[in-house]
Design a protein around this motif. Structure first.
Motif, short mmCIF file in Angstrom:
data_model
loop_
_atom_site.label_atom_id
_atom_site.label_comp_id
_atom_site.label_asym_id
_atom_site.label_seq_id
_atom_site.Cartn_x
_atom_site.Cartn_y
_atom_site.Cartn_z
N GLY A 111 18.93 5.71 -10.67
CA GLY A 111 19.85 6.33 -11.62
C GLY A 111 19.23 7.51 -12.34
N PHE A 112 19.59 7.63 -13.63
CA PHE A 112 19.19 8.78 -14.44
C PHE A 112 18.43 8.29 -15.68
CE2 PHE A 112 23.07 9.76 -12.19
CZ PHE A 112 22.88 11.06 -11.72
N HIS A 113 17.41 9.05 -16.04
CA HIS A 113 16.68 8.80 -17.29
C HIS A 113 16.48 10.14 -17.99
CE1 HIS A 113 12.96 8.67 -19.74
NE2 HIS A 113 13.34 7.44 -20.04
N TRP A 114 16.73 10.16 -19.30
CA TRP A 114 16.57 11.40 -20.07
C TRP A 114 15.87 11.06 -21.37
CZ3 TRP A 114 19.17 12.45 -24.85
CH2 TRP A 114 18.94 13.74 -25.36
N GLN A 115 14.97 11.95 -21.77
CA GLN A 115 14.32 11.78 -23.06
C GLN A 115 14.20 13.12 -23.77
OE1 GLN A 115 10.24 10.59 -23.43
NE2 GLN A 115 9.52 12.62 -22.86
N ILE A 116 14.17 13.07 -25.10
CA ILE A 116 13.90 14.23 -25.91
C ILE A 116 13.10 13.77 -27.13
CG2 ILE A 116 16.04 14.07 -27.25
CD1 ILE A 116 16.04 17.19 -27.24
N GLY A 117 12.16 14.60 -27.59
CA GLY A 117 11.38 14.19 -28.74
C GLY A 117 10.25 15.15 -29.03
N LYS A 118 9.49 14.83 -30.05
CA LYS A 118 8.30 15.57 -30.43
C LYS A 118 7.11 14.70 -30.10
CE LYS A 118 6.44 18.34 -34.22
NZ LYS A 118 6.63 18.79 -35.62
N PRO A 119 6.21 15.17 -29.21
CA PRO A 119 5.11 14.32 -28.75
C PRO A 119 4.33 13.67 -29.89
CG PRO A 119 5.18 16.35 -27.48
CD PRO A 119 6.20 16.49 -28.58
N ASP A 120 4.04 12.38 -29.72
CA ASP A 120 3.27 11.57 -30.67
C ASP A 120 3.94 11.43 -32.05
OD1 ASP A 120 1.19 11.31 -28.77
OD2 ASP A 120 0.40 13.27 -29.36
N THR A 121 5.21 11.78 -32.14
CA THR A 121 5.93 11.66 -33.42
C THR A 121 7.18 10.81 -33.28
OG1 THR A 121 5.11 13.84 -34.08
CG2 THR A 121 6.94 12.92 -35.35
N TRP A 122 8.09 11.24 -32.39
CA TRP A 122 9.30 10.45 -32.15
C TRP A 122 9.88 10.85 -30.79
CZ3 TRP A 122 14.02 12.68 -31.11
CH2 TRP A 122 14.17 14.04 -31.44
N ARG A 123 10.70 9.98 -30.24
CA ARG A 123 11.46 10.34 -29.04
C ARG A 123 12.66 9.42 -28.88
NH1 ARG A 123 8.63 8.41 -23.37
NH2 ARG A 123 7.73 6.42 -24.06
N LEU A 124 13.66 9.96 -28.20
CA LEU A 124 14.87 9.22 -27.84
C LEU A 124 14.95 9.18 -26.33
CD1 LEU A 124 17.75 8.00 -28.18
CD2 LEU A 124 18.59 10.36 -28.33
N ARG A 125 15.15 7.99 -25.77
CA ARG A 125 15.29 7.81 -24.34
C ARG A 125 16.65 7.20 -24.04
NH1 ARG A 125 10.00 4.59 -22.36
NH2 ARG A 125 10.82 5.23 -20.32
N ALA A 126 17.30 7.68 -22.98
CA ALA A 126 18.58 7.12 -22.56
C ALA A 126 18.59 7.04 -21.03
CB ALA A 126 19.74 7.98 -23.06
N PHE A 127 19.27 6.04 -20.50
CA PHE A 127 19.29 5.86 -19.05
C PHE A 127 20.56 5.15 -18.63
CE2 PHE A 127 17.34 2.15 -20.91
CZ PHE A 127 17.89 1.08 -20.20
N ILE A 128 20.97 5.39 -17.40
CA ILE A 128 22.04 4.62 -16.76
C ILE A 128 21.64 4.42 -15.31
CG2 ILE A 128 23.38 6.75 -16.36
CD1 ILE A 128 25.91 4.90 -16.48
N THR A 129 21.60 3.16 -14.88
CA THR A 129 21.01 2.84 -13.57
C THR A 129 21.75 1.71 -12.88
OG1 THR A 129 19.49 1.16 -14.45
CG2 THR A 129 18.72 3.45 -14.47
#
Length: 494
Positions: free
Chosen positions: A212-230
């Motif tokens: 499927g798909f995996h996507w992430q966005i964030g600031k390294p070593d601070t925070w991140r958001l991950r989303a996926f559909i598989t």
């Protein structure tokens, strides 16, 4: 015997790389010996030069734990491959032995011991170290020596299969914001948060994978958001693994590391499994949870609190289940830096099996070796219908050696329901809920990034539940007696 052959080849290569050729009395022999020594020395320097600031991030680096991808690429260096190529092979060979099988599905009874060798071989090949990358990872999981009726299924065997095959896009500085974003499309493995609910299996001989798909966005070593559909990959022991459009798994995971003494995770997982012909087994769940933790540090307390609530439908029945977990530890500022942990886990069970509500927590795709017990051909308890307090002591007598002792007590959360690990049930609840306690000793030795050993022994003192089970539970002969489990493994990576 392909896995065994690969282990032998890699072992020989590792020995040759570590030891220079013996000198010879002839001038020709001396020249050859010198050439070999120079080759191995240069190969070692090239491989080790890729670490630290010079490490070339792999395409799956944001998907799974770093230690799964980072090791000296001796094979790549020996072949003189360019930086944009990633090539690595690994093999783990493990011997396991378990006595007095207890599962109702076990044909090995009468106090016999089930012993087997399990081999897991992987090869990875990647292209690109810029915004666009491709990665292939193959895995071959096999067992040898299992007796008739021994523990052999798709958690031990999955021959010649594709573990990962995907393309990725990375943008390091989105519109000058300092944020990084990644998109992965294809077959992949995932580690999410504490790995209780979604994990790339480490101890188990086969691994979870997802298409499927995996996507992430964030600031390294601070925070991140991950989303996926598989679509979760369905493992087949001797055929290519497949996915099924009637089996969907999706979710979102947020990590915030801005407060050192309270890292915060929050997550949601959706599961829709309509594969079974019997609609009573159809699963439609939403799992909501959080995780608060502080990493261990010498002379300080650490902790982890993680909990999840599951709601939805099991067939035509309402489903509501929950799984709180807690641990508190302290690392002493003395030789061997001992860390002492107190732990507790609870996973709900169905109060009235066959009734109007389902209450047994679904384990999803998580790992359990690191906080429960060894899995492999052992692993009697899942994170489902169980209540377990315990403690653990971890020491480091040397930088590369880690030793621990663990003690946990095991109870059914609901005595009339089943735990998917022991595969025994007394619907009347007359057998009670005390499953016993286990004492585990483990030693791991990380010789280098490319070679490590792991050994463990677990004695499970079985509880009164096994003495009181009715004949209808199909407990194998001798299954009420204490169980001993032993394993010894070696992993080589090149």
């Amino acid at each position: 015997m392909a896995g065994l052959g690969m282990a032998m080849v890699m072992n020989c290569l590792a020995v040759l790389a570590a030891e220079p050729a013996s000198p010879s009395s002839s001038s020709l022999g001396m020249e050859k010996g010198s050439a070999f020594r120079d080759f191995f020395k240069e190969n070692k320097v090239r491989a080790e030069a890729q670490n630290g600031k010079n490490w070339k991030e792999t395409a799956d680096a944001v998907l799974i734990r770093n230690k799964e991808t980072q090791w000296n690429r001796y094979l790549k260096a020996a072949l003189g491959l360019p930086d944009f190529v990633d090539l690595g092979i690994e093999n783990r060979t493990r011997f396991e032995s378990v006595s007095h099988p207890w599962r109702s599905t076990a044909a090995v009874g009468g106090g016999r011991t089930d012993s087997q060798w399990v081999l897991r071989s992987r090869v990875r090949f990647g292209l690109g170290n810029g915004p666009l990358r491709l990665l292939f990872e193959g895995q071959d999981s096999r067992e040898y020596g299992a007796q008739n009726g021994g523990f052999v299924n798709n958690s031990t065997v999955d021959e010649w299969d594709i573990l990962q095959l995907f393309g990725s896009l990375t943008i390091d500085n989105v519109a000058g914001s300092g944020l990084r974003t990644d998109l992965h499309v294809g077959r992949m493995t995932l580690d999410l948060g504490g790995r209780r609910y979604v994990a790339r299996n480490n101890f188990r001989n086969t691994s979870n994978a997802f298409d499927g798909f995996h996507w992430q966005i964030g600031k390294p070593d601070t925070w991140r958001l991950r989303a996926f559909i598989t679509e979760p990959v369905i493992r087949d022991q001797d055929q290519l693994d497949e996915q099924n459009k009637k089996f969907l798994f999706w979710g979102a995971y947020v990590e915030n590391l801005q407060i050192p003494w309270m890292n915060v995770n929050a997550f949601y997982y959706g599961l829709n499994d309509q594969r079974q012909q019997n609609k009573n087994f159809h699963r439609t769940y939403g799992t909501y949870g959080f995780r608060l933790f502080k990493n261990p540090a010498i002379g300080e307390f650490d902790y982890e609190l993680e909990g999840a609530v599951q709601v939805g439908q099991l067939g035509q029945v309402d489903h509501f289940a929950y799984n709180p977990n807690a641990q508190v530890g302290y690392t002493f500022n003395v030789p061997w830096t001992p860390q002492f942990l107190v732990q507790y886990s609870y996973s709900s069970g169905t109060r009235t099996p066959g009734g109007s509500q389902s209450g047994t927590f679904d384990i999803l795709f998580g790992a359990r070796r690191w906080d429960f017990m060894p899995t492999g051909i052992f692993g009697p308890f899942l994170r489902s219908n169980v209540s377990s307090p315990g403690w653990r002591l971890v020491v480091k007598p040397a930088k590369s050696v880690r030793m621990q002792i663990k003690h946990r007590f095991w109870y059914l959360a609901q005595g009339s329901a089943v735990n998917g690990g022991i595969l025994l049930e007394d619907p009347t609840g007359g057998a009670g809920n005390y499953l016993g306690h286990d004492l585990e000793l483990r030693v791991s030795w990380t010789v280098s990034q490319n070679l490590d050993f792991d050994a463990g022994y677990d004695h499970w003192f079985k509880g009164s539940y096994f003495e009181r089970l009715p004949a209808s539970a199909n407990l194998p002969q001798g299954g009420n007696k204490d169980t001993d489990y032993f394993y010894l493994s070696m992993r080589i990576r090149l």
